[in-house]
Write an enzyme that holds these catalytic residues in place. Structure first.
Site, mmCIF file in Angstrom:
data_model
loop_
_atom_site.group_PDB
_atom_site.id
_atom_site.type_symbol
_atom_site.label_atom_id
_atom_site.label_comp_id
_atom_site.label_asym_id
_atom_site.label_seq_id
_atom_site.Cartn_x
_atom_site.Cartn_y
_atom_site.Cartn_z
ATOM 1 N N LYS A 501 17.092 -35.265 76.502
ATOM 2 C CA LYS A 501 18.247 -36.043 76.959
ATOM 3 C C LYS A 501 18.939 -36.709 75.770
ATOM 4 O O LYS A 501 18.345 -36.826 74.691
ATOM 5 C CB LYS A 501 17.779 -37.103 77.954
ATOM 6 C CG LYS A 501 16.747 -38.055 77.351
ATOM 7 C CD LYS A 501 16.093 -38.914 78.415
ATOM 8 C CE LYS A 501 15.076 -39.830 77.769
ATOM 9 N NZ LYS A 501 14.230 -40.528 78.725
ATOM 10 N N TYR A 726 34.055 -58.065 54.267
ATOM 11 C CA TYR A 726 34.787 -58.968 55.162
ATOM 12 C C TYR A 726 34.186 -60.366 55.219
ATOM 13 O O TYR A 726 32.953 -60.513 55.195
ATOM 14 C CB TYR A 726 34.811 -58.401 56.584
ATOM 15 C CG TYR A 726 35.681 -57.174 56.715
ATOM 16 C CD1 TYR A 726 37.051 -57.239 56.454
ATOM 17 C CD2 TYR A 726 35.134 -55.955 57.114
ATOM 18 C CE1 TYR A 726 37.839 -56.110 56.589
ATOM 19 C CE2 TYR A 726 35.926 -54.830 57.247
ATOM 20 C CZ TYR A 726 37.282 -54.907 56.978
ATOM 21 O OH TYR A 726 38.065 -53.806 57.115
HETATM 22 C C1 LIG Z 1 12.974 -40.676 78.436
HETATM 23 C C2 LIG Z 1 11.942 -40.401 79.421
HETATM 24 C C3 LIG Z 1 10.672 -39.944 79.023
HETATM 25 C C4 LIG Z 1 10.256 -39.824 77.587
HETATM 26 O O1 LIG Z 1 9.874 -41.090 77.084
HETATM 27 P P1 LIG Z 1 9.301 -41.238 75.597
HETATM 28 O O2 LIG Z 1 8.828 -42.632 75.494
HETATM 29 O O3 LIG Z 1 10.441 -40.953 74.700
HETATM 30 O O4 LIG Z 1 8.231 -40.244 75.476
HETATM 31 C C5 LIG Z 1 9.794 -39.560 80.005
HETATM 32 N N1 LIG Z 1 10.121 -39.656 81.312
HETATM 33 C C6 LIG Z 1 11.308 -40.130 81.737
HETATM 34 C C7 LIG Z 1 11.588 -40.200 83.189
HETATM 35 C C8 LIG Z 1 12.254 -40.528 80.804
HETATM 36 O O5 LIG Z 1 13.415 -41.011 81.214
#
Ligand SMILES: *Cc1c(COP(=O)(O)O)cnc(C)c1O
Length: 832
Positions: A501, A726
């Site tokens: 993702k 700045y």
């Molecule tokens: C993002 C996510 C993960 C992965 O989590 P990590 O801590 O990056 O391993 C697993 N399950 C769900 C539902 C997520 O949204």
């Protein structure tokens, strides 16, 4: 190389489990994905920690492979026309065959080992000696228990010199590599830290590596490392005692007497002049590099050339022309939505095949173009050579070949016979450049492969999309390494869903998914449907779960075969209505249960609605899962277990209404490492893939995947009392050298790092941010850091500076740092 199968049976001390004929074997295959010549390949079913070669017998048989080496009884009924050799240990069989083959030749062979520089020394020796000798050498850094036998295998009568590297990670391994390489000249480059490679101490590591030299005639090494010097002395005594005669010691030193005693090393204007005393004469070389590693590597090469009695004038001229060595394959975004792989440093058959493998792993574009120079492989029948090239191109589905060079022109007919849809030939890269605007390059992956003399870089410059110099480098080897690390924590039956993702946590979309698909993860997950669409368009065919589907994207889910996470009664009913209206049944879905994160998921009270809906045949439930709220924190471990217990009881209720099996999963990265009991049927690996040890478990050796690099636009010398940036926030209270770096908060470099909170890695030292971070630029204090120039690279995080550290300085978490790097920062993917 050609061997009759029956001879191979004897050489590898195997027995024929089934014989169909006495095939002629030309290629050794250890990775089913690299198949090019089914008829003449012998497949070795090697067992790895996760993957067992035996599971590829049938798929390979279907692709036409008929010759196999196995260690377990194969189901011969499924391979009716195959020759099957059974041995005790398949890897050992491969090594025995390579060792036997090596023995047939009595040419000088250089064996190189050491902690660093093996590949550069090997490639440089090739550059220095290729005019005098027909050379066979290891492709890239093929120096492992499998890589070495494959490197030695193509040796034939035309070769006059071999150059092979050997790398080991455990004791006992070098002995096996020695038997395959059988070096006559040894090079021990140097020795790094012991702990990094699974050895007790430096002495043990040196002794282990020295096994490579147990039969050499000459040993080349630097005397200045005491462990190596003492190790060699001991080996020398053993030689004498054992009545094996002795070997010639050819060493060099910068501090004391040696065969080559280095007198001065003078660096100036991008070059280094090295003078030395050799056979009572002062000699010198100049190399076009100034870093210490290059100087050391060049002196090793120099020793080899002196030992081989190359003429001093030739040595001097060749050393001046030493070129950089491409240690890795890189893929960048090019013009018109192309992806460009630039490998324009060498053109021999084995490195060509490796580059072609990398090209064929890329699925994002259906069209694949190879721009290829003449292959420089003296001593081979040219027609046969180009036939092999044409066959490889055809086998990998290359859609267009653009050949560069006289030989390519001359052998056009061979390529026309192969079914490569489009062909074009040019005598030089220059000629192609002149014609460039007439050739369409669009939506395709392009491999540039050629020897340096063909100067394909000029084509690369035309193809590459020019953006400002800030890049995020993505190390695909590190990604694969991290994946393996986590896989090793899993039971063999536990599946793995990779979380890609948010642009794979900032590192890329189909490029990363492609690599994960290649390394055989079971599932992918994205946050939104459009992320999934992009993966499908990029050629990803793994199942993909979409965690945050909504009504406006239902048709897209169906069209692209994306599997939604149904997390609430509202979404469930909406999707059910949609599917019924479309007349779709048994659509794959995932069910998320609420157990304590309080984000998404069915609560126990909402279960009845869910169970009722699942009784029909609108959905096929692929998996049921929940998400842990605090898997990385010990203080919440009791809560985590409570979540798991609640999950199990809810799953039970679902199981009762479903008549088919489905996967259960709850563990994210920290869950995998900290709660082995929660592996269940599948795990969801996220941040760990990208190199972050979530929960600080220290159980794994992870590697940073992303390195953010920017360049220095300008350097200024400021006086006490002046201010920077700045609001005049950066006050200078001594004479200060300030560098302006091409990155800002618009690129995702947090403004929280202003005024000394953040530091950047510059030439091995940390330079603090001075003043406030601007939109597109940041100033850093480089006072006291020597040799910094405008245009130099600065590392913001990654290999030299862990992203967790920088996130900590910015008072955030690595997740936010990584995903926050904006899309205007160019991503460069590489593989070693
Ligand atoms: C993002 C996510 C993960 C992965 O989590 P990590 O801590 O990056 O391993 C697993 N399950 C769900 C539902 C997520 O949204």
């Amino acid at each position: 190389m050609k061997y009759h199968l029956e001879d191979i049976v004897a050489i590898v001390k195997g027995k024929l489990l089934q014989q169909h004929g006495n095939a002629l074997i030309e290629q050794l295959l250890t990775d089913s994905r690299k198949l090019i010549f089914p008829d003449t390949s012998l497949f070795f079913a090697i067992k790895g920690p996760r993957r067992d070669g035996h599971s590829f017998l049938e798929p390979l048989y279907e692709k036409g492979v008929r010759n196999f080496v196995v260690s377990e009884p194969a189901d011969t009924a499924l391979l009716p026309e195959a020759n099957i050799i059974q041995v005790k240990d398949v890897l050992q069989a491969l090594q025995l065959l390579a060792a036997h083959h090596r023995k047939q030749f009595s040419i000088p062979v250089i064996g190189i080992t050491g902690s660093n520089g093996k590949t550069i020394v090997k490639e440089w020796l090739n550059q220095l000696l290729e005019e005098q000798y027909t050379i066979i050498r290891s492709p890239r850094s093929y120096n492992s228990q499998i890589g070495v036998p494959l490197s030695v295998w193509p040796m034939n009568d035309t070769h006059e010199l071999g150059i092979f590297e050997a790398g080991i990670s455990q004791s006992g391994e070098m002995d096996r590599l020695q038997k395959i390489i059988q070096p006559t000249i040894g090079i021990f480059t140097n020795i790094g830290e012991a702990h990094s490679e699974g050895f007790l101490n430096l002495r043990q590591k040196v002794n282990e590596k020295l096994w490579l030299f147990t039969h050499v005639k000459t040993l080349i090494y630097c005397k200045d490392a005491p462990e190596i010097n003492e190790g060699v002395a001991t080996l020398w005594q053993q030689f004498n005692k054992g009545g094996k005669g002795s070997f010639e010691i050819f060493n060099w030193s910068t501090v004391t007497e040696a065969t080559v005693q280095v007198l001065t090393v003078f660096k100036d204007n991008g070059a280094t002049l090295i003078t030395a005393l050799y056979k009572e004469q002062t000699i010198s070389i100049t190399i076009p590099f100034t870093d210490d590693a290059s100087v050391e590597n060049a002196i090793h090469c120099w020793c080899v050339l002196l030992h081989l009695e190359v003429m001093p004038a030739v040595i001097a001229q060749k050393m001046l022309q030493l070129g950089p060595v491409a240690m890795r394959l890189e893929m960048k975004k090019g013009i018109n939505n192309c992806s460009v792989i630039n490998d324009s440093y060498s053109a021999d058959l084995s490195s060509f095949n490796i580059a072609l493998d990398f090209l064929s792993q890329q699925r994002q574009h259906a069209r694949k173009t190879v721009i290829l120079s003449d292959i420089l492989q003296s001593g081979r029948n040219e027609k046969e050579l180009y036939k092999e090239v044409a066959q490889a191109l055809q086998q990998r589905g290359v859609t267009r070949l653009i050949g560069i060079g006289d030989k390519m022109m001359q052998h056009q007919a061979i390529f026309r016979l192969a079914t490569i849809p489009e062909l074009a030939f040019y005598p030089t890269a220059d000629a192609l450049r002149h014609d460039f605007s007439h050739i369409p390059f669009r939506d395709e992956t392009i491999l540039l492969k050629g020897a340096r003399v063909f100067e394909l870089e000029q084509i690369d410059r035309l193809l590459e999309q020019k953006v400002h110099q800030t890049v995020l480098e993505i190390d695909l080897n590190a990604l694969a390494h991290n994946l393996k690390q986590y896989q090793q924590l899993l039971k063999p039956s536990t599946r793995l869903m990779a979380m890609v993702k948010a642009f794979s946590y900032g590192s890329g979309s189909y490029e990363i998914a492609n690599a994960l698909q290649f390394h055989k993860v079971d599932y992918l997950a994205v946050a939104y449907a459009d992320e999934g669409v992009e993966l499908r368009k990029g050629g990803i065919n793994l199942p993909i779960m979409v965690m945050n589907a909504d009504e406006s994207g239902f048709d897209v889910l169906v069209q692209y075969n994306l599997e939604p996470d149904l997390y609430s009664p509202g979404l469930l009913q909406a999707f059910e209505t949609f599917l019924k209206r479309e007349g779709i049944r048994r659509f794959p879905v995932h069910i998320e249960l609420e157990t304590g994160m309080n984000r998404l998921g069915f609560s126990p009270a909402e279960l009845p609605v869910l169970l009722e809906a699942l009784k029909g045949d609108t959905f096929t439930v692929k998996s049921v899962f929940s998400h842990l709220a605090a898997s990385e924190e010990k203080q919440h471990d009791a809560f985590t277990q409570q979540q798991a217990a609640m999950f199990h009881s809810m799953v039970e209720a679902i199981q009762e209404v479903l008549s088919y099996p489905f996967l259960r999963h709850i563990a994210n990265t920290a869950g995998i490492a900290r709660h082995p009991d929660l592996q269940l049927d599948m795990v969801r690996l996220g941040i760990g893939l990208y190199g972050i040890d979530s929960g600080d478990t220290h159980k794994l050796e992870l590697k940073e995947v992303s390195t953010l690099i920017a360049t220095i636009a300008q350097i200024k010398q400021l006086k006490e009392g002046e201010t920077v940036s700045y609001g005049r926030k950066g006050v200078v209270n001594r004479d200060t050298r300030v560098a302006t770096v091409r990155i800002g908060y618009a690129d995702g470099y947090p403004r929280n790092l202003s005024n000394g909170a953040g530091k950047m890695w510059v030439k091995g030292m940390l330079a603090p941010v001075i003043g406030t971070v601007c939109m597109d630029m940041v100033m850093i204090d480089i006072t006291g850091i020597p040799h910094v120039q405008e245009g130099d690279e600065v590392v913001l995080f990654g290999r030299e500076l862990p992203v967790s550290q920088v996130a900590h300085w910015a008072q955030t978490i690595p997740y936010e740092m990584l995903t926050g790097i904006s899309q205007r920062v160019k991503r460069v993917y590489f593989e070693e």
